[in-house]
Design a protein around this motif. Structure first.
Motif, mmCIF file in Angstrom:
data_model
loop_
_atom_site.group_PDB
_atom_site.id
_atom_site.type_symbol
_atom_site.label_atom_id
_atom_site.label_comp_id
_atom_site.label_asym_id
_atom_site.label_seq_id
_atom_site.Cartn_x
_atom_site.Cartn_y
_atom_site.Cartn_z
ATOM 1 N N ALA A 151 0.798 -1.260 0.055
ATOM 2 C CA ALA A 151 -0.057 -0.107 -0.002
ATOM 3 C C ALA A 151 0.790 1.081 -0.053
ATOM 4 O O ALA A 151 2.069 1.012 0.257
ATOM 5 N N GLY A 152 0.237 2.493 -0.460
ATOM 6 C CA GLY A 152 0.974 3.631 -0.583
ATOM 7 C C GLY A 152 0.243 4.750 -0.388
ATOM 8 O O GLY A 152 -1.065 4.850 -0.773
ATOM 9 N N ALA A 153 0.675 5.891 -0.146
ATOM 10 C CA ALA A 153 0.170 7.304 -0.427
ATOM 11 C C ALA A 153 1.267 8.406 -0.571
ATOM 12 O O ALA A 153 1.347 9.373 0.097
ATOM 13 N N LEU A 221 -4.503 -0.675 6.660
ATOM 14 C CA LEU A 221 -5.482 -0.840 7.441
ATOM 15 C C LEU A 221 -6.857 -0.691 7.051
ATOM 16 O O LEU A 221 -7.590 -1.488 7.495
ATOM 17 N N ALA A 222 -7.420 0.243 6.274
ATOM 18 C CA ALA A 222 -8.543 0.516 5.850
ATOM 19 C C ALA A 222 -8.859 -0.730 4.774
ATOM 20 O O ALA A 222 -9.917 -1.280 4.973
ATOM 21 N N ASP A 223 -7.965 -1.006 3.890
ATOM 22 C CA ASP A 223 -8.255 -2.018 3.131
ATOM 23 C C ASP A 223 -8.491 -3.386 3.751
ATOM 24 O O ASP A 223 -9.129 -4.092 3.060
ATOM 25 N N ARG A 224 -7.731 -3.727 4.719
ATOM 26 C CA ARG A 224 -7.886 -4.797 5.362
ATOM 27 C C ARG A 224 -9.006 -5.113 6.517
ATOM 28 O O ARG A 224 -9.261 -6.046 6.958
ATOM 29 N N ASP A 250 1.199 10.198 14.601
ATOM 30 C CA ASP A 250 -0.148 10.288 14.631
ATOM 31 C C ASP A 250 -0.716 10.301 13.100
ATOM 32 O O ASP A 250 -0.571 11.247 12.358
ATOM 33 N N CYS A 251 -1.464 9.316 12.742
ATOM 34 C CA CYS A 251 -2.026 9.013 11.549
ATOM 35 C C CYS A 251 -3.461 9.277 11.592
ATOM 36 O O CYS A 251 -4.269 8.906 12.525
ATOM 37 N N LEU A 252 -4.213 10.040 10.785
ATOM 38 C CA LEU A 252 -5.574 10.358 10.576
ATOM 39 C C LEU A 252 -6.122 9.449 9.069
ATOM 40 O O LEU A 252 -5.387 9.887 8.040
ATOM 41 N N VAL A 253 -7.007 8.782 9.418
ATOM 42 C CA VAL A 253 -7.151 7.951 8.127
ATOM 43 C C VAL A 253 -9.101 8.184 7.815
ATOM 44 O O VAL A 253 -9.715 7.877 8.840
ATOM 45 N N THR A 254 -9.055 8.588 6.697
ATOM 46 C CA THR A 254 -10.744 8.775 6.274
ATOM 47 C C THR A 254 -10.987 7.558 5.598
ATOM 48 O O THR A 254 -10.424 7.450 4.471
ATOM 49 N N VAL A 255 -11.961 6.847 6.048
ATOM 50 C CA VAL A 255 -12.462 5.803 5.128
ATOM 51 C C VAL A 255 -13.945 6.042 4.632
ATOM 52 O O VAL A 255 -14.906 6.557 5.371
ATOM 53 N N LEU A 256 -14.373 5.603 3.397
ATOM 54 C CA LEU A 256 -15.516 5.522 2.812
ATOM 55 C C LEU A 256 -15.561 4.353 2.256
ATOM 56 O O LEU A 256 -14.962 4.294 1.236
ATOM 57 N N GLY A 257 -16.707 3.694 2.218
ATOM 58 C CA GLY A 257 -17.017 2.600 1.578
ATOM 59 C C GLY A 257 -15.999 1.443 1.849
ATOM 60 O O GLY A 257 -15.650 0.686 1.139
ATOM 61 N N GLY A 258 -15.342 1.483 2.915
ATOM 62 C CA GLY A 258 -14.110 0.442 3.271
ATOM 63 C C GLY A 258 -12.774 0.925 2.614
ATOM 64 O O GLY A 258 -12.058 0.007 2.865
ATOM 65 N N VAL A 259 -12.901 1.927 2.129
ATOM 66 C CA VAL A 259 -11.528 2.444 1.308
ATOM 67 C C VAL A 259 -11.098 3.739 1.773
ATOM 68 O O VAL A 259 -11.682 4.521 2.245
ATOM 69 N N ALA A 260 -9.786 3.690 2.039
ATOM 70 C CA ALA A 260 -9.002 4.895 2.698
ATOM 71 C C ALA A 260 -9.068 6.080 1.469
ATOM 72 O O ALA A 260 -8.576 5.781 0.316
ATOM 73 N N THR A 261 -9.906 7.065 1.652
ATOM 74 C CA THR A 261 -9.847 8.169 0.576
ATOM 75 C C THR A 261 -9.057 9.234 1.064
ATOM 76 O O THR A 261 -8.792 10.215 0.232
ATOM 77 N N HIS A 262 -8.322 9.371 2.043
ATOM 78 C CA HIS A 262 -7.462 10.641 2.743
ATOM 79 C C HIS A 262 -6.713 10.110 3.928
ATOM 80 O O HIS A 262 -7.372 9.655 4.733
ATOM 81 N N VAL A 263 -5.329 10.289 3.721
ATOM 82 C CA VAL A 263 -4.701 10.064 4.996
ATOM 83 C C VAL A 263 -3.715 11.208 5.224
ATOM 84 O O VAL A 263 -3.155 11.908 4.342
#
Length: 283
Positions: A151-153, A221-224, A250-263
């Motif tokens: 995974a990556g961002a 994490l979101a994908d799994r 400190d990581c912030l993860v926005t999840v929509l439909g089980g998918v990370a849309t923003h980190v």
């Protein structure tokens, strides 16, 4: 001669976190000169803030390891943004950083900074056996609740989920790079919103704190399905204890439909040293 600062990133005290050198007034340095300076410092990364080439950016940084230039990295971005904000070069609050990867939003506060990641990307799912063996671990050390993979961002990493007691026991073999996709192999134990990680570079060595890996971790994490569901989630990443430089990311993860849309990833920064360094010859 050029002025430089040494910072410890992702820590609230000196001589912990990840070391960063920031070299100023570098716009006239060649690629070879920047590479020589980074090699002289010998840190995992050295940052060179220079004027932006994109009018939408407030500043630009170039990031060098001792052996190559990186298009993007976390702790140089966090450290440089905080340093420029502390010097009044950037106002506190939101700013736009330019790297070879493009434009990224940063938020600068009095003692910390936060970096928004690139577009989240989920790569291949992987058999956990080879990366576990590359870390001297057994299949019994692998956490069966999530699958290994990429995974990556901003930069890609290979993630290996392991049991809590296995993180400290990881001992990379010399062929580790053959089992890594991306920048490095991340052993991760995730329990109740806290991730204990170690990041082993494909080129060798272990990072005490890796901002770009924390961004990628949020995507993984979101994908799994390891985050509670849709919404914005905070993940605390612990890293560096095994190399004597404890770090908190400190990581912030926005999840929509089980998918990370923003980190995004943030952390505190501590100034450690200032000085002047000679300019290497250009040829």
């Amino acid at each position: 001669m050029r002025n430089y600062d040494v910072l410890d990133v992702f820590t609230d005290r000196p001589f912990a976190g990840n070391q960063l050198a920031v070299v100023h007034d570098a716009e006239d340095l060649t690629d070879r000169q920047m590479q020589a300076v980074a090699q002289e410092f010998g840190y995992s990364e050295t940052a060179f803030p220079v004027p932006p080439t994109d009018p939408a950016a407030d500043y630009r940084i170039r990031i060098f390891t001792p052996v190559t230039e990186l298009p993007f990295a976390g702790h140089p971005s966090i450290g440089t943004a905080w340093l420029l904000g502390s010097r009044g070069v950037l106002p506190l609050g939101r700013a736009t950083q330019q790297t070879a990867r493009g434009l990224h939003r940063v938020v600068v506060d009095a003692d910390r900074a936060t970096l928004e990641g690139d577009t989240p990307v989920v790569g291949d799912y992987l058999d956990a056996g080879p990366p576990a063996a590359a870390l001297g671990l057994y299949l019994s050390d692998v956490d069966p609740h999530a699958e290994a993979g990429v995974a990556g961002a901003g930069l890609d990493f290979t993630f290996l989920p392991v049991r809590a007691d296995a993180v400290a026991r990881a001992a990379p073999r010399v062929d580790l790079g053959e089992h890594v996709v991306g920048r490095g192999l991340v052993a991760v134990s995730f329990v109740a919103g806290v991730a204990h990680v170690r990041m082993f570079r494909a080129t060798g060595g272990e990072d005490p704190a890796t901002g770009s890996a924390a961004l990628a971790l949020g995507v993984w994490l979101a994908d799994r399905g390891l985050l509670p569901g849709d919404g914005r989630h905070a993940v605390v990443v612990r890293q560096g204890e095994e190399v004597g430089r404890p770090s908190t990311l400190d990581c912030l993860v926005t999840v929509l439909g089980g998918v990370a849309t923003h980190v995004a990833v943030g952390g505190r920064v501590v100034p450690v040293a200032q000085g002047r360094i000679r300019v290497p010859e250009s040829s």
